[in-house]
Design a protein around this motif. Structure first.
Motif: not given
Length: 293
Positions: A35-40, A106-109
């Motif tokens: 989640w942190r990487r996705w937000r960044a 998006w996390m499991v894509r």
């Protein structure tokens, strides 16, 4: 230390599974870091939905550890069938939907890009396969001879429970599908699927509840933690808890699906109204105003 009148040895307090705790913590850290990487990286989306997903995922992860690797598991295997069934009900009927709801698409894509994974997910998420797998395993597991054999062979029972846990996630895939590109059921189809799922588990629970006497030798030799609770009543209580937990989980899922369905229909109606021609009244020169979509 006394517990309901029966001494329990130190095994109860040493039954916390530390290796499994390390695995659960590692999964939790991976989820947080993703989640942190996705937000960044500039990921956008409804923050409230993100919070809901996180709460769902971590709730499922925590509940799994509490029922599968704590003294609850020890008491269920050594003393009380009802506790064992409660743990199984939560582990197979509640944990999987919580975890799957916590996984955004998006996390499991990236998982789907691994060779063979997409094809495997397509096979596993077929409703008929998903329905039969868990219910067949659950029914076979509770045959008295099978149950007593597994309970007397702890290491084998661990592997069987792992297989059943995987089957539980498969069982929920047709309802909660986070994988893009995989065929999804309509809301009505999901409701029918959950109804069929509930029906298929009923014979096994009825067998346990209405057997007419104790089925499992495993608990005969164990001391009674609650003297007033007979082996047969404990067995019946376990079957009832399993069925009620399943019904509560499935009814909750049906309500959730129905609410989402209603929202979709309202949004669709709103979009349809926007798309209709809007005619303005005739102006003073006798011409109609501009029509718009």
């Amino acid at each position: 230390m006394p517990f309901c009148g029966t001494p329990i040895d130190g095994s109860l307090w040493s039954s916390w599974n530390i290796p499994l705790l390390a695995v659960v913590l590692a999964i939790g850290v991976w989820y947080w870091a993703t989640w942190r990487r996705w937000r960044a990286s500039g990921g956008t989306g409804d923050r409230s939905a993100g919070v809901g997903r996180k709460v769902s995922f971590y709730s499922g992860l925590t509940l799994f550890y509490l029922v599968a690797a704590s003294p609850v598991d020890y008491i269920g295997h050594m003393y009380l069938f009802s506790v064992h069934m409660t743990a199984m009900a939560l582990e197979y009927m509640v944990v999987p939907p919580l975890v799957l709801l916590g996984l955004p698409e998006w996390m499991v894509r990236s998982w789907m890009q691994v060779r063979g994974i997409e094809r495997l997910i397509r096979v596993l998420s077929r409703p008929l396969f998903a329905l039969i797998t868990l219910n067949l395993l659950f029914t076979a597991y509770h045959f008295p001879s099978v149950f007593d054999f597994l309970m007397s062979h702890g290491s084998l029972a661990v592997w069987v429970h792992l297989v059943m846990m995987i089957a539980a996630f498969i069982n929920w895939l047709p309802v909660i599908q986070p994988f893009a590109g995989v065929k999804r059921l309509s809301e009505l189809q999901k409701i029918i699927y959950l109804f069929a799922d509930a029906v298929l588990l009923t014979p096994a629970c009825a067998f346990i509840i209405f057997s007419g006497g104790p089925l499992y030798v495993t608990y005969d030799a164990m001391p009674r933690l609650i003297p007033s609770l007979s082996i047969y009543v404990d067995q019946q209580l376990g079957g009832i808890i399993m069925k009620l937990t399943q019904e509560a989980a499935y009814i909750g899922a049906i309500v959730y699906i129905f609410v989402q369905w209603t929202r979709k229909e309202k949004e669709r109606d709103r979009q349809d109204k926007k798309g209709q021609l809007v005619f303005f009244p005739v102006d003073k020169d006798g011409f109609h105003g501009a029509n718009t979509w």
